[in-house]
Structure formats: C-alpha cells, structure tokens
Design a protein around this motif. Structure first.
Motif, PDB file in Angstrom:
ATOM      1  N   GLY A  96      36.361 -62.640 -41.318  1.00 35.39           N
ATOM      2  CA  GLY A  96      35.592 -61.698 -40.500  1.00 35.39           C
ATOM      3  C   GLY A  96      36.215 -60.335 -40.321  1.00 35.39           C
ATOM      4  N   ALA A  97      37.342 -60.076 -40.994  1.00 35.82           N
ATOM      5  CA  ALA A  97      37.956 -58.753 -40.863  1.00 35.82           C
ATOM      6  C   ALA A  97      38.114 -58.116 -42.233  1.00 35.82           C
ATOM      7  N   GLY A  98      37.813 -56.849 -42.334  1.00 39.71           N
ATOM      8  CA  GLY A  98      38.150 -56.116 -43.552  1.00 39.71           C
ATOM      9  C   GLY A  98      37.101 -56.089 -44.631  1.00 39.71           C
ATOM     10  N   PHE A  99      37.471 -56.555 -45.818  1.00 36.95           N
ATOM     11  CA  PHE A  99      36.693 -56.304 -47.023  1.00 36.95           C
ATOM     12  C   PHE A  99      35.375 -57.062 -47.077  1.00 36.95           C
ATOM     13  N   ASN A 100      34.308 -56.312 -47.329  1.00 35.37           N
ATOM     14  CA  ASN A 100      33.027 -56.894 -47.701  1.00 35.37           C
ATOM     15  C   ASN A 100      32.400 -57.834 -46.663  1.00 35.37           C
ATOM     16  N   VAL A 101      32.705 -57.629 -45.381  1.00 33.03           N
ATOM     17  CA  VAL A 101      32.021 -58.368 -44.312  1.00 33.03           C
ATOM     18  C   VAL A 101      31.490 -57.348 -43.305  1.00 33.03           C
ATOM     19  N   ASP A 102      30.644 -57.805 -42.371  1.00 33.52           N
ATOM     20  CA  ASP A 102      30.016 -56.881 -41.417  1.00 33.52           C
ATOM     21  C   ASP A 102      30.832 -56.687 -40.146  1.00 33.52           C
ATOM     22  N   THR A 103      31.937 -57.427 -40.034  1.00 34.82           N
ATOM     23  CA  THR A 103      32.756 -57.322 -38.822  1.00 34.82           C
ATOM     24  C   THR A 103      34.163 -56.850 -39.178  1.00 34.82           C
ATOM     25  N   ASN A 104      34.892 -56.449 -38.140  1.00 36.45           N
ATOM     26  CA  ASN A 104      36.278 -56.046 -38.364  1.00 36.45           C
ATOM     27  C   ASN A 104      37.075 -56.268 -37.083  1.00 36.45           C
ATOM     28  N   GLN A 105      38.375 -56.451 -37.256  1.00 36.43           N
ATOM     29  CA  GLN A 105      39.257 -56.623 -36.107  1.00 36.43           C
ATOM     30  C   GLN A 105      40.415 -55.652 -36.289  1.00 36.43           C
ATOM     31  N   ILE A 106      40.436 -54.674 -35.417  1.00 38.71           N
ATOM     32  CA  ILE A 106      41.288 -53.492 -35.599  1.00 38.71           C
ATOM     33  C   ILE A 106      42.450 -53.471 -34.612  1.00 38.71           C
ATOM     34  N   THR A 107      43.589 -53.026 -35.109  1.00 32.53           N
ATOM     35  CA  THR A 107      44.677 -52.604 -34.225  1.00 32.53           C
ATOM     36  C   THR A 107      44.872 -51.112 -34.451  1.00 32.53           C
ATOM     37  N   LEU A 108      44.744 -50.331 -33.380  1.00 34.66           N
ATOM     38  CA  LEU A 108      44.849 -48.874 -33.496  1.00 34.66           C
ATOM     39  C   LEU A 108      46.270 -48.439 -33.178  1.00 34.66           C
ATOM     40  N   LEU A 109      46.851 -47.679 -34.103  1.00 39.31           N
ATOM     41  CA  LEU A 109      48.215 -47.180 -33.890  1.00 39.31           C
ATOM     42  C   LEU A 109      48.225 -45.658 -33.825  1.00 39.31           C
ATOM     43  N   GLN A 110      49.017 -45.130 -32.892  1.00 38.67           N
ATOM     44  CA  GLN A 110      49.237 -43.690 -32.792  1.00 38.67           C
ATOM     45  C   GLN A 110      50.715 -43.483 -32.537  1.00 38.67           C
ATOM     46  N   LYS A 111      51.185 -42.276 -32.874  1.00 36.05           N
ATOM     47  CA  LYS A 111      52.592 -41.982 -32.652  1.00 36.05           C
ATOM     48  C   LYS A 111      52.964 -42.072 -31.174  1.00 36.05           C
ATOM     49  N   ASN A 112      54.115 -42.644 -30.902  1.00 35.31           N
ATOM     50  CA  ASN A 112      54.679 -42.731 -29.548  1.00 35.31           C
ATOM     51  C   ASN A 112      53.753 -43.394 -28.530  1.00 35.31           C
ATOM     52  N   GLN A 113      52.923 -44.310 -28.989  1.00 37.95           N
ATOM     53  CA  GLN A 113      52.037 -45.028 -28.073  1.00 37.95           C
ATOM     54  C   GLN A 113      52.043 -46.504 -28.458  1.00 37.95           C
ATOM     55  N   GLN A 114      51.779 -47.335 -27.477  1.00 31.54           N
ATOM     56  CA  GLN A 114      51.662 -48.762 -27.747  1.00 31.54           C
ATOM     57  C   GLN A 114      50.435 -49.010 -28.630  1.00 31.54           C
ATOM     58  N   PRO A 115      50.529 -49.920 -29.595  1.00 34.07           N
ATOM     59  CA  PRO A 115      49.332 -50.267 -30.386  1.00 34.07           C
ATOM     60  C   PRO A 115      48.247 -50.857 -29.484  1.00 34.07           C
ATOM     61  N   GLU A 116      47.008 -50.580 -29.844  1.00 36.59           N
ATOM     62  CA  GLU A 116      45.853 -51.111 -29.093  1.00 36.59           C
ATOM     63  C   GLU A 116      45.161 -52.126 -29.979  1.00 36.59           C
ATOM     64  N   THR A 117      45.019 -53.354 -29.524  1.00 31.05           N
ATOM     65  CA  THR A 117      44.323 -54.345 -30.340  1.00 31.05           C
ATOM     66  C   THR A 117      42.903 -54.537 -29.824  1.00 31.05           C
TER      67      THR A 117
END
Ligand code: CTP
Ligand code: CA
Length: 221
Positions: free
Chosen positions: A179-200
């Motif tokens: 259900g995440a990533g290639f060739n499916v309609d859904t995704n599960q993301i972790t957002l990363l930015q500099k000097n910040q905690q990752p957001e899942t």
C-alpha cells in the motif's frame, strides 16, 4: 460571482512537478523501465491546480489533465533538459519521478537479435545524472521537494538524501510495504526537513497525501 463551497484558491505559485518512471532505450523497440505509475506526482499536480497554482507536469506517462501544462518525456536526459529550462522561473519543484539510476551505455541502432549459440545477453549500464541534485544545486529561492524510495533504514537513507540533494523536504516512503509507493493508490509518508524531527503520516490515498503536503507547504510560507 458564483457562490460555491470550495476553499478560495490560495496557492499563487509556479509549480514544477515530475512524475512517472523514465524509460531508457536498449534498442529501437526496448527500454529499461520501472513500476512507477506517476500517480503520486499527478495527485500533487491536481491538488496544486485546485488551490490556484500554475502547474507544469513533466512526465513519462501519457496523460491530459485539464488546467495543467503537460510536457511528455521518455528518458532521464530529456527530463533533465526540460527541468533545467524551467527551474529558474519556478517557485516549487516536486521531484516525484522515478528516475532510472542507470541507462544502457550503448543504444543498439537495430533491434537486438537472439542467436542459437548465446543463452545470455549482457547489457552494460552507465549512471544517469542525479537530476534533483544537479538542478537543486542551482537553487536561489525555489522550494525543493524530493522523494526517497527505501526498502530499509528509511530514516537514515532519507536523511542522507535530504542533505546531499539540496532538498528542503524529503517525502520518504517504504516501497516494500503493502500500500505504499509504486503503482498503488495509497502511500505512507515520512516527511523530513533540516533540523526538525521527522513527521510520520498515516497510510492514506495519494490525493490525501497531496492535500496534506500542500497544507504543510502553505503553513510554511
Ligand atoms: N532522482 C533524480 N535523479 C536520479 C535519481 C533520483 O532526480 N538519477 C530523484 C528522485 O526523483 C527522488 C530522489 O532523487 O526525488 C530520490 O530518489 P531515490 O531513487 O529514492 O534515491 P537515489 O538518490 O537514486 O538513491 P538510491 O536509489 O540508490 O536509493
Ligand atoms: Ca534511485
């Protein structure tokens, strides 16, 4: 004015989005490709358009989306040429394309023939340029978003890409998960930015991911 229930458009920006997997020629009839459908990039493009943005989509997937300028390309080299032209005048780049890391070193002029005495075929590959890294190295005011497709050590690998590719944000996904990533309609993301905690973010449709991303972006600017 016509009354409606839609949110007033508010993303008055020029947005450049890449989507789909590149196709690298082996001979006149064959190519090396990947399973990317372009859906994540398309969702990003449509939501941005609905928020009032001027969207250009550079894609390997044949498509026609109302209100979005489509530039069709096949190879990483073609994608890079288009991006280098358009990047200087864009506000946001979203690099959702699955760019082939390697392409055939030599493209055969004629269709490669099989023979009775050879049971194997070797095709030598050569590295493609890292489009995101190359283009984002020239950034001035542009906000740059990359993806990271990982099957292991997601945070560590995505963090490396955040730094090495001059990205403001990396949207990382575990492409080995259902259900995440290639060739499916859904995704599960972790957002990363500099000097910040990752957001899942939870598993959601690619359209919901796109909405959540543009909300995040609008909050930042
Ligand atoms: N990317 C790119 N040009 C390449 C390869 C990748 O612009 N030649 C971009 C992708 O569009 C994505 C980001 O870089 O936004 C990360 O792609 P990914 O394949 O996850 O990482 P790579 O840097 O290619 O490293 P690897 O595949 O070895 O994990
Ligand atoms: Ca890669």
């Amino acid at each position: 004015a016509i009354e409606n229930n839609f949110t007033t458009p508010k993303l008055h920006k020029k947005i450049l989005i890449t989507a789909g997997g590149t196709k690298e020629a082996i001979d006149p009839v064959r190519y090396i490709g990947n399973r990317s459908s372009g859906k994540m990039g398309f969702a990003m493009a449509k939501v941005a358009r609905d928020l009032g943005a001027e969207v250009t989509l550079i894609t390997t997937v044949a498509t026609d989306i109302p209100g979005i300028k489509i530039i069709q390309v096949q190879t990483a080299a073609e994608m890079m040429t288009q991006l280098q032209q358009l990047f200087p005048t864009t506000d946001v780049l979203i690099m959702a394309a699955a760019v082939a890391d390697f392409k055939p070193l030599n493209v055969a002029d004629q269709k490669i023939k099989k023979t009775d005495d050879e049971d194997t075929l070797t095709i030598k590959l050569t590295k493609n340029p890292d489009i995101l890294k190359t283009v984002a190295a020239t950034k001035t005011t542009q906000f740059v978003v990359g993806f990271a497709a990982e099957t292991q050590n997601l945070l560590m690998n995505a963090e490396k890409k955040l730094n090495s590719k001059h990205a403001d944000v990396i949207l990382a996904n575990n492409v080995a998960e259902a259900g995440a990533g290639f060739n499916v309609d859904t995704n599960q993301i972790t957002l990363l930015q500099k000097n910040q905690q990752p957001e899942t973010w939870p598993l959601m449709s690619k359209t919901e991911v796109a909405k959540k991303f543009w909300e995040f972006y609008l909050d930042k600017i």
